[in-house]
Design a protein around this motif. Sequence first.
Motif, mmCIF file in Angstrom:
data_model
loop_
_atom_site.group_PDB
_atom_site.id
_atom_site.type_symbol
_atom_site.label_atom_id
_atom_site.label_comp_id
_atom_site.label_asym_id
_atom_site.label_seq_id
_atom_site.Cartn_x
_atom_site.Cartn_y
_atom_site.Cartn_z
ATOM 1 N N ALA A 22 -3.444 23.057 -21.549
ATOM 2 C CA ALA A 22 -2.403 22.958 -20.529
ATOM 3 C C ALA A 22 -2.274 21.509 -20.082
ATOM 4 O O ALA A 22 -3.266 20.787 -19.998
ATOM 5 N N ARG A 23 -1.046 21.112 -19.768
ATOM 6 C CA ARG A 23 -0.763 19.732 -19.372
ATOM 7 C C ARG A 23 -0.698 19.615 -17.852
ATOM 8 O O ARG A 23 0.036 20.339 -17.185
ATOM 9 N N PHE A 24 -1.504 18.718 -17.300
ATOM 10 C CA PHE A 24 -1.437 18.393 -15.882
ATOM 11 C C PHE A 24 -0.666 17.078 -15.737
ATOM 12 O O PHE A 24 -0.943 16.117 -16.470
ATOM 13 N N VAL A 25 0.265 17.032 -14.787
ATOM 14 C CA VAL A 25 1.120 15.857 -14.613
ATOM 15 C C VAL A 25 1.122 15.404 -13.158
ATOM 16 O O VAL A 25 1.265 16.225 -12.235
ATOM 17 N N TRP A 26 0.932 14.098 -12.948
ATOM 18 C CA TRP A 26 1.111 13.462 -11.627
ATOM 19 C C TRP A 26 2.277 12.479 -11.779
ATOM 20 O O TRP A 26 2.133 11.418 -12.375
ATOM 21 N N PRO A 27 3.458 12.832 -11.249
ATOM 22 C CA PRO A 27 4.661 12.023 -11.515
ATOM 23 C C PRO A 27 5.018 11.030 -10.422
ATOM 24 O O PRO A 27 6.150 10.552 -10.370
ATOM 25 N N TYR A 28 4.051 10.716 -9.537
ATOM 26 C CA TYR A 28 4.401 9.934 -8.358
ATOM 27 C C TYR A 28 3.789 8.539 -8.345
ATOM 28 O O TYR A 28 3.705 7.901 -7.295
ATOM 29 N N GLY A 29 3.348 8.035 -9.504
ATOM 30 C CA GLY A 29 2.879 6.669 -9.601
ATOM 31 C C GLY A 29 1.447 6.474 -9.111
ATOM 32 O O GLY A 29 0.753 7.404 -8.703
ATOM 33 N N TRP A 79 -7.766 11.488 -2.344
ATOM 34 C CA TRP A 79 -7.492 12.847 -2.801
ATOM 35 C C TRP A 79 -6.062 13.226 -2.435
ATOM 36 O O TRP A 79 -5.635 13.076 -1.284
ATOM 37 N N ARG A 80 -5.319 13.713 -3.439
ATOM 38 C CA ARG A 80 -3.911 14.091 -3.220
ATOM 39 C C ARG A 80 -3.633 15.438 -3.872
ATOM 40 O O ARG A 80 -4.318 15.840 -4.825
ATOM 41 N N HIS A 81 -2.634 16.144 -3.385
ATOM 42 C CA HIS A 81 -2.143 17.341 -4.066
ATOM 43 C C HIS A 81 -0.651 17.189 -4.299
ATOM 44 O O HIS A 81 0.017 16.361 -3.662
ATOM 45 N N ASP A 82 -0.117 17.954 -5.226
ATOM 46 C CA ASP A 82 1.306 17.903 -5.572
ATOM 47 C C ASP A 82 2.044 18.945 -4.729
ATOM 48 O O ASP A 82 1.859 20.156 -4.908
ATOM 49 N N GLU A 83 2.890 18.488 -3.825
ATOM 50 C CA GLU A 83 3.597 19.393 -2.926
ATOM 51 C C GLU A 83 4.639 20.241 -3.655
ATOM 52 O O GLU A 83 5.143 21.219 -3.091
ATOM 53 N N HIS A 84 4.983 19.854 -4.884
ATOM 54 C CA HIS A 84 5.987 20.599 -5.636
ATOM 55 C C HIS A 84 5.384 21.662 -6.539
ATOM 56 O O HIS A 84 6.088 22.310 -7.306
ATOM 57 N N GLN A 85 4.057 21.814 -6.482
ATOM 58 C CA GLN A 85 3.373 22.867 -7.228
ATOM 59 C C GLN A 85 2.697 23.811 -6.230
ATOM 60 O O GLN A 85 2.457 23.446 -5.069
ATOM 61 N N PRO A 86 2.390 25.055 -6.640
ATOM 62 C CA PRO A 86 1.732 25.994 -5.718
ATOM 63 C C PRO A 86 0.446 25.405 -5.125
ATOM 64 O O PRO A 86 -0.330 24.765 -5.838
ATOM 65 N N VAL A 88 -2.760 25.925 -1.803
ATOM 66 C CA VAL A 88 -3.382 26.705 -0.734
ATOM 67 C C VAL A 88 -4.355 25.794 -0.001
ATOM 68 O O VAL A 88 -4.692 24.707 -0.463
ATOM 69 N N THR A 89 -4.846 26.272 1.155
ATOM 70 C CA THR A 89 -5.876 25.554 1.887
ATOM 71 C C THR A 89 -7.217 26.200 1.574
ATOM 72 O O THR A 89 -7.394 27.412 1.742
ATOM 73 N N GLY A 90 -8.154 25.394 1.071
ATOM 74 C CA GLY A 90 -9.454 25.917 0.676
ATOM 75 C C GLY A 90 -10.582 25.062 1.183
ATOM 76 O O GLY A 90 -10.417 24.265 2.124
ATOM 77 N N ASN A 91 -11.744 25.216 0.549
ATOM 78 C CA ASN A 91 -12.928 24.458 0.964
ATOM 79 C C ASN A 91 -12.763 22.964 0.759
ATOM 80 O O ASN A 91 -13.484 22.162 1.365
ATOM 81 N N TYR A 92 -11.838 22.581 -0.117
ATOM 82 C CA TYR A 92 -11.607 21.163 -0.403
ATOM 83 C C TYR A 92 -10.271 20.697 0.168
ATOM 84 O O TYR A 92 -9.612 19.831 -0.371
ATOM 85 N N GLY A 93 -9.885 21.322 1.281
ATOM 86 C CA GLY A 93 -8.624 20.968 1.895
ATOM 87 C C GLY A 93 -7.466 21.644 1.185
ATOM 88 O O GLY A 93 -7.596 22.747 0.636
ATOM 89 N N ILE A 94 -6.327 20.991 1.168
ATOM 90 C CA ILE A 94 -5.160 21.543 0.477
ATOM 91 C C ILE A 94 -5.313 21.264 -1.012
ATOM 92 O O ILE A 94 -5.471 20.119 -1.432
ATOM 93 N N VAL A 95 -5.291 22.314 -1.818
ATOM 94 C CA VAL A 95 -5.480 22.179 -3.265
ATOM 95 C C VAL A 95 -4.353 22.896 -3.995
ATOM 96 O O VAL A 95 -3.796 23.877 -3.499
ATOM 97 N N ASN A 96 -4.012 22.382 -5.153
ATOM 98 C CA ASN A 96 -3.051 23.071 -6.007
ATOM 99 C C ASN A 96 -3.741 24.211 -6.745
ATOM 100 O O ASN A 96 -4.963 24.194 -6.950
#
Length: 490
Positions: A22-29, A79-86, A88-96
Amino acid sequence: MSGSGMDFGRESGGAGTILTPARFVWPYGGRSVYLSGSFTGWSEHWPMTPVEGCPTVFQTICSLPPGYHQYKFIVDGEWRHDEHQPFVTGNYGIVNTVLLTREPDYNSAVLSPHMTSGSSMDVDNETFQRVVRVSDSIPHESLPMISEADLEVSRHRISVFLSTHMAYELLPESGKVIALDVDLPVKQAFHILYEQGISTAPLWDFSKGQFVGVISALDFILILRELGNHGSNLTEEELQKHTISAWKETKLYLNKQTIEHGKTFSKRLVQAGPDENLKDVTLKILQNRVATVPVIHSISDDGSYPQLLYLASLSDILKLVCRYFRHSASSLPILQSPVCSLPLGTWVPKIGESNGQPLAILRPNASLSAALNLFVQAEVSSIPIVDDNDSLLDVYSRSDITALAKDKIYTHINLEEMTIHQALQLGQEPYSSYGATGQRCHMCLRSDSLHKVMERLAKPGVRRVVIVEAGSKRVEGIISLGDIFRFLLS
């Protein structure tokens, strides 16, 4: 992929683990981007690399087991998450989050019952890359988009060209076309294809006085599999006593004609006349899913005394198209578009995207039996062979099966025991190193223009190009001649 950490199976997947690339993509530079998640124990950080031609888009391809996964990105140390992908809030904060599912229907159809679960190729035999159109794999704002008007203009001009040029224009100034008699023993047909360096030959029925079909490398693949399923090697006696016509009448050949939902192909020979336009010839090849169409001329109205002039292929037709538009490329605006911006070919998917036609990939130590099963049941004509980092080593194609006729190798091999690596060596020059494939492996980058890919596919003997990542040669997709024409004639 960089390092063993990119393959979940090498870290914690035991024998029989089903992995899904599976391909993971970070498109925000960013200056440096890493991926971490539940599949790394949140302790390892896997590097992501910029996409060729899109320096603000980072990606990585990971092989993960089916199931629910959480992940985050580390961008320039944060640490960042992609707001345009699903998410949730977990043990590591907001995670995709992502749920990878296995496609049981497809896998069960491709896997032959005699693929043993104890094989060292459990993962590789059962895992095939899922695909989506690459236009969905990279944010649209990152790619130069072609307008609908330019697309329609380009398609119209190519359609007009094909409709106004005829099949006889494909005929070379000199050459030979080989046809085989249907009463010829399969053994001799096998050797003739190998010795002549061809993978297809029309069949002549002397009693009917006409061409009645085609024998191809796929026929020999079916024969090898049938005999292998019965636990026997292919003997000279078996090949000698069976004629081509006998094989064509068997249930094995009829099974080849069957496609999903119980539909069947017509057994009538697909052919073209010399005055038939190239668009009709192209559509015959695509709709009947054949590699070549015999161009046959008859001096009588009833079709008697037919003359075989040529075997027309998509490669021949594409060569004419490229030659015609070579000095007027501006009349086809789509030619300068990068292939990754077009709905063209078969690609490794971006995480979370839907499936398409599977892209099969095997390791060098996969069995020859596994490759033959893919050729028949997954209906692919070639399989990229990759190393443990998914970097391209070679391509094994249906036509390579004829190399088994060399020194009568087919008489003393076991399909389950012979590896792809060994099978590929049969067609190589002595003492050549593995992976030194010369002109066997044709590659391009996702940023290459459609014009460049078409020129490469128009070369003799080239039926597909493998899209690889610059530097690592990691397989990202594949584009075939059929893909080109299905796109151009949509």
